[in-house]
Design an enzyme around this catalytic site. Structure first.
Site, PDB file in Angstrom:
ATOM      1  N   SER A 145      36.895  36.602  39.845  1.00  0.00           N
ATOM      2  CA  SER A 145      36.108  35.618  39.778  1.00  0.00           C
ATOM      3  C   SER A 145      35.516  36.592  38.257  1.00  0.00           C
ATOM      4  CB  SER A 145      35.372  34.978  40.572  1.00  0.00           C
ATOM      5  OG  SER A 145      33.657  35.135  40.199  1.00  0.00           O
TER       6      SER A 145
ATOM      7  N   TYR B 247      28.797  39.940  45.764  1.00  0.00           N
ATOM      8  CA  TYR B 247      29.784  39.418  45.275  1.00  0.00           C
ATOM      9  C   TYR B 247      29.806  39.754  44.204  1.00  0.00           C
ATOM     10  CZ  TYR B 247      32.236  35.202  44.142  1.00  0.00           C
ATOM     11  OH  TYR B 247      33.345  34.158  43.552  1.00  0.00           O
TER      12      TYR B 247
END
Length: 293
Positions: free
Chosen positions: A143, A157
């Site tokens: 990501s 995250y």
């Protein structure tokens, strides 16, 4: 279905994809099927992927948070379906947002069980099979958040994706002698259910001191959902092209890292620029250099 043979489906890829109940995983499973490949679609709840079975996928229950021995047995089961696995896609993941003081090590571990240790265990389980065949492809969905970690509450995250990036880059070199390719995909924002499936700390666990951050984060996420710039179908078509060496990948060298989306490119360039500016900061540069023997 019987294993591929010289007179059978030898030109087809056999994919195993984690987290196919939604998002890029689901789109990629469909894209691979449409190209005539075989797909083993996995999810924690197979009821959510029954439609993929109707489309031709072999569906299997797989929770990447399980112990390695459980995942190892699942890998052996998957290999038996078609006789081999050519491509393993580590797609399963979710986002947890919270302050370190709220989340603590338990919260971070929950995030890491899926996003980091899930990738490690699934990859580990299939590597002996691929090394024996001296062939295979490992795809890891990272990501842009692994680069964009300068905001409050993104620690769980963002750090999980940064860890996956580092692990995957090292893995690329470890597997090079064995004919196993590794592809790290770093996508930007795509119109999937990723934000809906993200986990903000429940209200009773939010410390009052961090409420403004949570309100700001919730507002930002709500404003982004449905407006992300990326088309997931275009993204998975690029991934499939790269893995299969066709379409946009024809004539190009294996990329190792695939950045998808101008927003992802922007975040990565911005981070690199910030690091270079920090290194060039004359006020601190000489102090940093002054520690040599």
């Amino acid at each position: 279905m019987m294993p591929d043979s010289a007179g059978g489906f030898s030109s087809h890829k056999i994919w195993l994809i984690t987290g196919t109940s939604s998002g890029l995983g689901r789109c990629l499973a469909i894209a691979a099927l449409m190209r005539g490949d075989r797909v083993i679609a996995t999810a924690r709840d197979v009821n959510k992927i029954e439609d993929l079975q109707m489309s031709g996928a072999y569906v299997m229950q797989l929770d990447v948070r399980d112990d390695f021995l459980v995942i190892q047995r699942k890998a052996a089961e998957a290999i038996k379906v078609y006789g081999r696995i050519d491509v393993v896609v580590n797609n399963a993941g979710y986002g947890m947002f919270g302050a370190l003081e709220e989340v603590g090590s338990e919260g971070f571990m929950e995030q890491y069980k899926t996003n980091v240790f899930g990738v490690i265990n699934v990859t580990h389980a299939f590597l002996p099979h691929m090394r024996q065949r001296e062939d295979g492809t490992i795809v890891v969905i990272g990501s842009r958040s692994g680069w964009n970690t300068q905001s409050a509450l993104v620690g769980p995250y963002g750090s999980s994706k940064a860890a996956v990036h580092a692990i995957t880059e090292s893995l690329t070199e470890e597997l090079r002698p064995f004919g196993i390719r590794v592809l790290l995909v770093q996508p930007g924002g795509f119109r999937t259910q990723m934000i809906v499936n993200s986990e903000l700390k429940p209200g009773d666990m939010v410390r009052p001191e961090y409420v403004p951050y949570h309100l700001s984060c919730a507002k930002a996420l709500a404003g982004v959902h449905g407006c992300q710039p990326g088309d997931p179908q275009k993204a998975v078509n690029v991934i499939a092209d790269v893995v299969r060496g066709e379409g946009c990948a024809i004539g190009k060298k294996w990329p190792n890292v695939l950045v998808l989306g101008q927003d992802a490119e922007h975040d990565i360039r911005l981070k690199c620029q910030q690091v270079l500016e920090r290194l060039d900061d004359a006020e601190w540069r000489e102090i940093g250099r002054g520690v040599a023997v």
